[in-house]
Write a protein that holds these residues in place. Structure first.
Motif, PDB file in Angstrom:
ATOM      1  N   ILE A 120       0.835  -1.201   0.000  1.00  0.00           N
ATOM      2  CA  ILE A 120       0.000   0.000   0.000  1.00  0.00           C
ATOM      3  C   ILE A 120       0.871   1.252   0.000  1.00  0.00           C
ATOM      4  N   GLN A 121       1.940   1.227   0.788  1.00  0.00           N
ATOM      5  CA  GLN A 121       2.847   2.374   0.834  1.00  0.00           C
ATOM      6  C   GLN A 121       3.536   2.606  -0.503  1.00  0.00           C
ATOM      7  N   GLU A 122       3.939   1.532  -1.165  1.00  0.00           N
ATOM      8  CA  GLU A 122       4.731   1.674  -2.385  1.00  0.00           C
ATOM      9  C   GLU A 122       3.895   1.932  -3.638  1.00  0.00           C
ATOM     10  N   LEU A 123       2.694   1.370  -3.707  1.00  0.00           N
ATOM     11  CA  LEU A 123       1.847   1.565  -4.889  1.00  0.00           C
ATOM     12  C   LEU A 123       0.783   2.631  -4.675  1.00  0.00           C
ATOM     13  N   GLY A 124       0.604   3.044  -3.427  1.00  0.00           N
ATOM     14  CA  GLY A 124      -0.501   3.943  -3.108  1.00  0.00           C
ATOM     15  C   GLY A 124      -1.754   3.125  -2.879  1.00  0.00           C
ATOM     16  N   PRO A 125      -2.646   3.567  -2.006  1.00  0.00           N
ATOM     17  CA  PRO A 125      -3.806   2.742  -1.663  1.00  0.00           C
ATOM     18  C   PRO A 125      -4.764   2.478  -2.820  1.00  0.00           C
ATOM     19  N   ILE A 126      -4.944   3.466  -3.696  1.00  0.00           N
ATOM     20  CA  ILE A 126      -5.855   3.308  -4.833  1.00  0.00           C
ATOM     21  C   ILE A 126      -5.050   3.374  -6.127  1.00  0.00           C
ATOM     22  N   SER A 127      -5.185   2.326  -6.943  1.00  0.00           N
ATOM     23  CA  SER A 127      -4.475   2.288  -8.224  1.00  0.00           C
ATOM     24  C   SER A 127      -5.470   2.130  -9.362  1.00  0.00           C
ATOM     25  N   GLU A 128      -5.368   3.014 -10.351  1.00  0.00           N
ATOM     26  CA  GLU A 128      -6.207   2.898 -11.541  1.00  0.00           C
ATOM     27  C   GLU A 128      -5.809   1.709 -12.404  1.00  0.00           C
ATOM     28  N   LEU A 129      -4.639   1.140 -12.122  1.00  0.00           N
ATOM     29  CA  LEU A 129      -4.152   0.002 -12.911  1.00  0.00           C
ATOM     30  C   LEU A 129      -4.720  -1.325 -12.440  1.00  0.00           C
ATOM     31  N   ALA A 130      -5.279  -1.358 -11.239  1.00  0.00           N
ATOM     32  CA  ALA A 130      -5.819  -2.618 -10.712  1.00  0.00           C
ATOM     33  C   ALA A 130      -7.024  -3.055 -11.530  1.00  0.00           C
ATOM     34  N   PRO A 131      -7.074  -4.316 -11.944  1.00  0.00           N
ATOM     35  CA  PRO A 131      -8.229  -4.820 -12.686  1.00  0.00           C
ATOM     36  C   PRO A 131      -9.509  -4.719 -11.856  1.00  0.00           C
ATOM     37  N   GLU A 132     -10.649  -4.806 -12.539  1.00  0.00           N
ATOM     38  CA  GLU A 132     -11.928  -4.730 -11.852  1.00  0.00           C
ATOM     39  C   GLU A 132     -12.102  -5.918 -10.901  1.00  0.00           C
ATOM     40  N   PHE A 133     -12.844  -5.666  -9.828  1.00  0.00           N
ATOM     41  CA  PHE A 133     -13.187  -6.700  -8.866  1.00  0.00           C
ATOM     42  C   PHE A 133     -13.894  -7.853  -9.579  1.00  0.00           C
ATOM     43  N   PRO A 134     -13.522  -9.096  -9.287  1.00  0.00           N
ATOM     44  CA  PRO A 134     -12.506  -9.544  -8.339  1.00  0.00           C
ATOM     45  C   PRO A 134     -11.170  -9.916  -8.991  1.00  0.00           C
ATOM     46  N   HIS A 135     -10.966  -9.509 -10.247  1.00  0.00           N
ATOM     47  CA  HIS A 135      -9.818  -9.996 -11.014  1.00  0.00           C
ATOM     48  C   HIS A 135      -8.467  -9.479 -10.520  1.00  0.00           C
ATOM     49  N   ALA A 136      -8.451  -8.383  -9.768  1.00  0.00           N
ATOM     50  CA  ALA A 136      -7.178  -7.868  -9.260  1.00  0.00           C
ATOM     51  C   ALA A 136      -6.528  -8.838  -8.281  1.00  0.00           C
ATOM     52  N   ALA A 137      -7.346  -9.691  -7.664  1.00  0.00           N
ATOM     53  CA  ALA A 137      -6.836 -10.568  -6.603  1.00  0.00           C
ATOM     54  C   ALA A 137      -5.877 -11.642  -7.117  1.00  0.00           C
ATOM     55  N   THR A 138      -6.055 -12.076  -8.342  1.00  0.00           N
ATOM     56  CA  THR A 138      -5.313 -13.239  -8.833  1.00  0.00           C
ATOM     57  C   THR A 138      -3.803 -13.059  -8.734  1.00  0.00           C
ATOM     58  N   ALA A 139      -3.288 -11.983  -9.308  1.00  0.00           N
ATOM     59  CA  ALA A 139      -1.838 -11.790  -9.346  1.00  0.00           C
ATOM     60  C   ALA A 139      -1.258 -11.483  -7.970  1.00  0.00           C
ATOM     61  N   ILE A 140      -1.899 -10.591  -7.230  1.00  0.00           N
ATOM     62  CA  ILE A 140      -1.319 -10.172  -5.953  1.00  0.00           C
ATOM     63  C   ILE A 140      -1.407 -11.276  -4.905  1.00  0.00           C
ATOM     64  N   THR A 141      -2.369 -12.181  -5.055  1.00  0.00           N
ATOM     65  CA  THR A 141      -2.486 -13.281  -4.098  1.00  0.00           C
ATOM     66  C   THR A 141      -1.262 -14.189  -4.144  1.00  0.00           C
TER      67      THR A 141
END
Length: 352
Positions: A286-307
């Motif tokens: 969160i500190q390094e990318l910022g809490p809100i990123s416009e690059l994150a895929p739509e829910f729930p697809h953002a979870a796959t890579a970061i998990t």
């Protein structure tokens, strides 16, 4: 009708459904002393859902709230997924994770599914008395199926406009979720975070315009908070964060450590872990990318890579990439039984 009669409980206290940190054990404990226990069902497989409902049915006749998501499931966007993987590339490299499209190192597909006919089929076997939804309500035909067996339907509003929509579209009671609340925001009419307000402000806005019972949630962590919400007109309260350290939860060691530390004093709303805004304790990603990123895929697809990164980091004892869901008020978090905590919260009923 008092909300206790609507929900079939003795106490106007609801334990918030919290995916990832609980199962039916917590819900059963809360319900055993007259509160409304809840189980988060949106991330359960169909077999797991049936198993949880069977366990509840075999242990109690008291109502248990079963909670589901009713979001629109977006199509997988391969281009956006590639951009997200590139954004996370330094972390994949750090943990020697193969992040290529055909890699087996990444989880396959989103695990958060919206309410469906298949799920309704399972629920009809058990006919739960209370069913709640996050991110709005399911389509009319599905909602009609739930109501056909006499279930009371709750859903979350984060703005007055959402509350009015829920009243007009079939909810029996509204959960007013203030910005202090931990976990996913129930936002569904607008993605504008600037519209989000505090629990007590939202509660009073909704009470002035809506005739349904209103349940306050967000920042309520002890008996004084319960009393304050009820004195303002809430029909009941929903409490989540205060239960995170209870004996009956399966909150991870890393998550518990974060809650008990000074880190819990700094929480933010972030979309990095799932694609939807949710409040959690600030950590490295969160500190390094910022809490809100416009690059994150739509829910729930953002979870796959970061998990995948989260799993690798947690295996090394790090919560740098974990969604440490937590509300702004951890003062009520105690390592005690949920029975004891629920009874402590209930002391606020006699001080109004």
């Amino acid at each position: 009708m008092r909300v206790q009669e609507l929900l079939g409980v003795d106490l106007p206290i609801i334990q918030a459904p919290m995916a990832g940190v609980q199962n039916s054990e917590l819900a059963l404990a809360v319900s055993s002393v007259g509160g409304l226990g809840s189980i988060p069902c949106a991330m359960l497989s169909h077999d797991a859902l049936r198993a949880e409902l069977s366990r509840i049915q075999s242990h109690t006749q008291a109502p248990i709230n079963v909670n589901f998501f009713s979001h629109h499931q977006p199509e997988f966007n391969a281009e956006r997924d590639v951009i997200w993987r590139r954004t996370l590339a330094p972390y994949f490299s750090e943990y020697a994770i193969d992040s290529s499209i055909d890699s087996n190192a990444l989880p396959k597909g989103p695990s958060r599914q919206p309410f469906s006919d298949v799920v309704a089929d399972i629920l009809e076997e058990f006919r739960p008395q209370v069913v709640s939804f996050h991110f709005g309500l399911p389509e009319k035909a599905l909602l009609a199926r739930v109501k056909a067996w006499g279930a009371t339907v709750l859903s979350t509003a984060t703005t007055l406009e959402e509350a009015l929509w829920l009243e007009a579209n079939g909810a029996d009671a509204i959960i007013a979720q203030g910005i202090e609340a931990g976990g996913h925001r129930g936002m569904f009419l607008s993605a504008e975070l600037g519209l989000q307000v505090s629990t007590y402000s939202l509660l009073q806005q909704i009470l002035a315009r809506v005739s349904l019972p209103v349940i306050a949630t967000g920042g309520i962590s002890d008996a004084k908070g319960v009393s304050a919400a009820l004195s303002l007109g809430a029909a009941a309260v929903q409490v989540g964060t205060a239960y995170l350290l209870c004996d009956e939860t399966n909150t991870s060691v890393l998550h518990r450590q974060a809650i008990k530390s000074n880190r819990s004093h700094k929480t933010v709303i972030t979309n990095l872990f799932s694609g939807k805004p949710a409040r959690g304790i600030v950590n490295r990603v969160i500190q390094e990318l910022g809490p809100i990123s416009e690059l994150a895929p739509e829910f729930p697809h953002a979870a796959t890579a970061i998990t995948a990164i989260r799993q690798a980091a947690e295996a090394q004892g790090s919560s740098d990439f974990s969604p440490l869901w937590c509300g702004q008020n951890t003062s009520g978090c105690k390592e005690i039984s949920a029975v004891e905590l629920t009874l402590e919260l209930a002391r606020g009923l006699g001080t109004r």
